[in-house]
Structures are given as structure tokens and as C-alpha cells.
Design a protein around this motif. Structure first.
Motif, PDB file in Angstrom:
ATOM      1  N   GLN A   1      50.206  52.037  47.752  1.00 12.65           N
ATOM      2  CA  GLN A   1      50.577  53.417  48.046  1.00 12.65           C
ATOM      3  C   GLN A   1      50.394  53.718  49.532  1.00 12.65           C
ATOM      4  OE1 GLN A   1      48.389  55.989  45.411  1.00 12.65           O
ATOM      5  NE2 GLN A   1      49.373  55.194  43.579  1.00 12.65           N
ATOM      6  N   THR A   2      50.935  52.825  50.346  1.00 13.21           N
ATOM      7  CA  THR A   2      50.811  52.915  51.796  1.00 13.21           C
ATOM      8  C   THR A   2      52.194  52.994  52.416  1.00 13.21           C
ATOM      9  OG1 THR A   2      48.783  51.613  51.744  1.00 13.21           O
ATOM     10  CG2 THR A   2      49.888  51.810  53.858  1.00 13.21           C
ATOM     11  N   THR A   3      52.366  53.858  53.410  1.00 16.56           N
ATOM     12  CA  THR A   3      53.631  53.961  54.134  1.00 16.56           C
ATOM     13  C   THR A   3      53.373  53.746  55.627  1.00 16.56           C
ATOM     14  OG1 THR A   3      53.412  56.358  54.403  1.00 16.56           O
ATOM     15  CG2 THR A   3      54.594  55.557  52.453  1.00 16.56           C
ATOM     16  N   PHE A   4      54.366  53.201  56.300  1.00 20.71           N
ATOM     17  CA  PHE A   4      54.267  52.875  57.719  1.00 20.71           C
ATOM     18  C   PHE A   4      55.570  53.298  58.385  1.00 20.71           C
ATOM     19  CE2 PHE A   4      55.368  50.033  61.161  1.00 20.71           C
ATOM     20  CZ  PHE A   4      54.227  49.989  61.932  1.00 20.71           C
ATOM     21  N   ALA A   5      55.478  53.999  59.511  1.00 23.22           N
ATOM     22  CA  ALA A   5      56.661  54.491  60.217  1.00 23.22           C
ATOM     23  C   ALA A   5      56.501  54.248  61.705  1.00 23.22           C
ATOM     24  CB  ALA A   5      56.878  55.979  59.940  1.00 23.22           C
ATOM     25  N   THR A   6      57.578  53.783  62.363  1.00 20.88           N
ATOM     26  CA  THR A   6      57.580  53.541  63.791  1.00 20.88           C
ATOM     27  C   THR A   6      59.032  53.462  64.266  1.00 20.88           C
ATOM     28  OG1 THR A   6      56.764  52.107  65.577  1.00 20.88           O
ATOM     29  CG2 THR A   6      57.516  51.045  63.555  1.00 20.88           C
ATOM     30  N   GLU A   7      59.237  53.236  65.566  1.00 18.05           N
ATOM     31  CA  GLU A   7      60.579  53.087  66.127  1.00 18.05           C
ATOM     32  C   GLU A   7      60.898  51.637  66.462  1.00 18.05           C
ATOM     33  OE1 GLU A   7      60.886  55.636  69.466  1.00 18.05           O
ATOM     34  OE2 GLU A   7      60.851  57.498  68.302  1.00 18.05           O
ATOM     35  N   GLU A   8      59.915  50.764  66.409  1.00 13.59           N
ATOM     36  CA  GLU A   8      60.129  49.348  66.707  1.00 13.59           C
ATOM     37  C   GLU A   8      59.094  48.526  65.957  1.00 13.59           C
ATOM     38  OE1 GLU A   8      60.761  47.345  70.878  1.00 13.59           O
ATOM     39  OE2 GLU A   8      58.621  47.286  70.390  1.00 13.59           O
ATOM     40  N   LEU A   9      59.541  47.449  65.331  1.00  9.66           N
ATOM     41  CA  LEU A   9      58.633  46.611  64.572  1.00  9.66           C
ATOM     42  C   LEU A   9      59.128  45.171  64.601  1.00  9.66           C
ATOM     43  CD1 LEU A   9      56.137  46.504  62.654  1.00  9.66           C
ATOM     44  CD2 LEU A   9      57.757  46.705  60.756  1.00  9.66           C
ATOM     45  N   PHE A  10      58.193  44.236  64.829  1.00  6.22           N
ATOM     46  CA  PHE A  10      58.481  42.814  64.764  1.00  6.22           C
ATOM     47  C   PHE A  10      57.781  42.240  63.531  1.00  6.22           C
ATOM     48  CE2 PHE A  10      59.002  43.891  69.203  1.00  6.22           C
ATOM     49  CZ  PHE A  10      60.150  43.207  69.554  1.00  6.22           C
ATOM     50  N   TRP A  11      58.500  41.377  62.839  1.00  5.69           N
ATOM     51  CA  TRP A  11      57.994  40.769  61.608  1.00  5.69           C
ATOM     52  C   TRP A  11      58.130  39.259  61.734  1.00  5.69           C
ATOM     53  CZ3 TRP A  11      60.802  41.267  56.240  1.00  5.69           C
ATOM     54  CH2 TRP A  11      60.040  40.601  55.266  1.00  5.69           C
ATOM     55  N   ASP A  12      56.999  38.581  61.890  1.00  8.61           N
ATOM     56  CA  ASP A  12      56.963  37.123  61.999  1.00  8.61           C
ATOM     57  C   ASP A  12      56.738  36.561  60.596  1.00  8.61           C
ATOM     58  OD1 ASP A  12      56.588  34.455  62.579  1.00  8.61           O
ATOM     59  OD2 ASP A  12      55.382  34.835  64.364  1.00  8.61           O
ATOM     60  N   MET A  13      57.788  36.010  59.997  1.00  9.02           N
ATOM     61  CA  MET A  13      57.681  35.517  58.628  1.00  9.02           C
ATOM     62  C   MET A  13      56.913  34.207  58.555  1.00  9.02           C
ATOM     63  SD  MET A  13      61.520  36.420  57.188  1.00  9.02           S
ATOM     64  CE  MET A  13      61.040  36.095  55.482  1.00  9.02           C
ATOM     65  N   ARG A  14      56.839  33.451  59.650  1.00  7.57           N
ATOM     66  CA  ARG A  14      56.060  32.210  59.643  1.00  7.57           C
ATOM     67  C   ARG A  14      54.566  32.486  59.754  1.00  7.57           C
ATOM     68  NH1 ARG A  14      59.961  28.732  63.786  1.00  7.57           N
ATOM     69  NH2 ARG A  14      61.696  28.434  62.297  1.00  7.57           N
ATOM     70  N   ALA A  15      54.210  33.451  60.607  1.00 12.76           N
ATOM     71  CA  ALA A  15      52.801  33.823  60.755  1.00 12.76           C
ATOM     72  C   ALA A  15      52.368  34.868  59.736  1.00 12.76           C
ATOM     73  CB  ALA A  15      52.536  34.338  62.163  1.00 12.76           C
ATOM     74  N   HIS A  16      53.327  35.429  58.982  1.00  9.86           N
ATOM     75  CA  HIS A  16      53.054  36.427  57.945  1.00  9.86           C
ATOM     76  C   HIS A  16      52.321  37.634  58.530  1.00  9.86           C
ATOM     77  CE1 HIS A  16      54.362  33.625  54.823  1.00  9.86           C
ATOM     78  NE2 HIS A  16      53.626  32.710  55.411  1.00  9.86           N
ATOM     79  N   ARG A  17      52.907  38.240  59.567  1.00  7.30           N
ATOM     80  CA  ARG A  17      52.283  39.410  60.176  1.00  7.30           C
ATOM     81  C   ARG A  17      53.340  40.347  60.750  1.00  7.30           C
ATOM     82  NH1 ARG A  17      50.809  39.421  65.863  1.00  7.30           N
ATOM     83  NH2 ARG A  17      51.982  37.841  67.008  1.00  7.30           N
TER      84      ARG A  17
END
Length: 205
Positions: free
Chosen positions: A108-124
Motif C-alpha cells: 500500500q505504497t505509492t511513489f511519484a516523481t518527474e524522473e526515475l531510473f530502473w536498473d533491472m539487473r541491479a534490481h533498484r
């Protein structure tokens, strides 16, 4: 029978000099599944999908936004991710821009921003823009953000937030009376009582 052949050539477009400036493939109305370690983990929905194979690194471009669903081990949706524009580099690093929003249904967590990087190899996840995260018991915001994919361990720079405090008032609703401190106060000395004296006057005084 008379037969004639025309000398006109079919219309042709100009040749592309730099192949990295043109998409190898453009697809509309995309819905695809993405696997991770041999398991189906994500579903991607996009209105337009462009693939560039000659760039370094190869990238995928979603100019009209994306919608992502993440599945757990039982193939149940546990997270939603949306963004106005997205890039995927080398099928591993996502760059999301615009109105980026993440909703974790399990926590039940929400996250909002204007820019986001998602590293699928580092899982972060990480971001250098202003962000806001809402949990069931608190709300946090800051300028830099780093987290794991489960949004359980995260670091926020220049953070500030709101956390409700427990109510320490008694449940009976009775107000507590202040302690009697009269014994600690020294008694006041009684004021002196004026004494009336009679004065005898001499004749002729």
C-alpha cells in the motif's frame, strides 16, 4: 496487339545516412510480456514502440508513455508503473520521465516523481528529482531517492515528511488534576493590626 513498357521508375525515398537516427521498427498498440530469470514478471502496454538497433547501447523508445504491471511468483499483479515517456537501454536500464507513478498493492505504497531510473539487473530504483512516497503510516519527500524494487529499503536526500504520533491522552476522557502543592508553600505572616492610642491634651496647648 501492341504492348508498351514505360520507362518511369517507382518513387523512392532518400537513403538514410546515419542508421542510428532511424528506428529499425515502429509498432503501434503494443502489449508484451517480459521475463526475468526464466519467469514471466512484467507486462508492458504502450501506444507506440520504436526500436533502435544501431545506437550504443541499443534502445527502445516509448514516446507516448507506458503502462507496466509486475507479477509475483503466483502470477498475481502486485505493482503498477506509469510514465509519460520512457526509454529502455540494452533491455536492462529504464528511464522514465514525465508523470512517473508507482503503486505497490502489497505494501500500500505509492511513489511519484518527474524522473526515475530502473536498473533491472541491479534490481533498484533511483532518481535525482523531487519525489514523494506515501506509506500507510507516513509520508516522505526529498530531492534524491534510491530504493530496491520492493520499495522496502530506501534512502532519501534532503528529506522531510509527516508521521502521526501516538495519542498519550487517557482513554477515559477524564482530565488530570494538578497535584496539590499547598504543603510546599510557606504560610504568609499575618499583617500587623494597628493599635489605637489615646492622647491627652494639656490646657492651652
Amino acid at each position: 496487339m501492341a504492348m508498351a513498357c514505360g520507362n518511369e521508375k517507382p518513387p523512392q525515398a532518400e537513403s538514410v545516412g546515419l542508421r542510428d537516427s532511424a528506428a529499425m521498427m515502429t509498432t503501434y498498440g503494443v502489449s508484451k510480456l517480459i521475463s526475468d530469470s526464466g519467469l514471466m514478471r512484467y507486462k508492458l502496454v504502450a501506444e507506440e514502440w520504436q526500436m533502435f538497433d544501431r545506437t550504443m547501447p541499443p534502445r527502445q523508445y516509448f514516446p507516448k508513455g507506458i503502462f507496466l504491471e509486475r507479477y509475483d511468483d503466483r502470477f498475481r499483479v502486485n505493482m503498477h508503473i506509469t510514465a509519460d515517456t520512457a526509454w529502455c537501454y540494452d533491455q536492462a536500464l529504464w528511464e522514465l520521465r514525465g508523470r512517473v507513478f508507482i503503486q505497490d498493492d502489497e505494501k500500500q505504497t505509492t511513489f511519484a516523481t518527474e524522473e526515475l531510473f530502473w536498473d533491472m539487473r541491479a534490481h533498484r530504483f533511483y532518481s535525482n528529482k523531487y519525489m514523494r512516497i506515501r506509506l500507510p503510516d507516513r509520508e516522505l519527500e526529498g530531492d534524491r531517492f534510491t530504493s530496491d524494487e520492493q520499495l522496502t529499503r530506501y534512502h532519501i536526500s534532503q528529506s522531510k515528511g509527516f508521521m502521526p504520533m501516538a495519542d498519550n491522552e487517557p482513554e477515559t476522557g477524564e482530565t488530570q488534576q494538578p497535584e496539590d502543592t499547598s504543603a510546599q508553600i510557606a504560610p504568609l505572616r499575618p499583617a500587623p493590626v494597628p493599635v489605637r492610642r489615646s492622647v491627652r491634651l494639656q490646657p492651652g496647648a
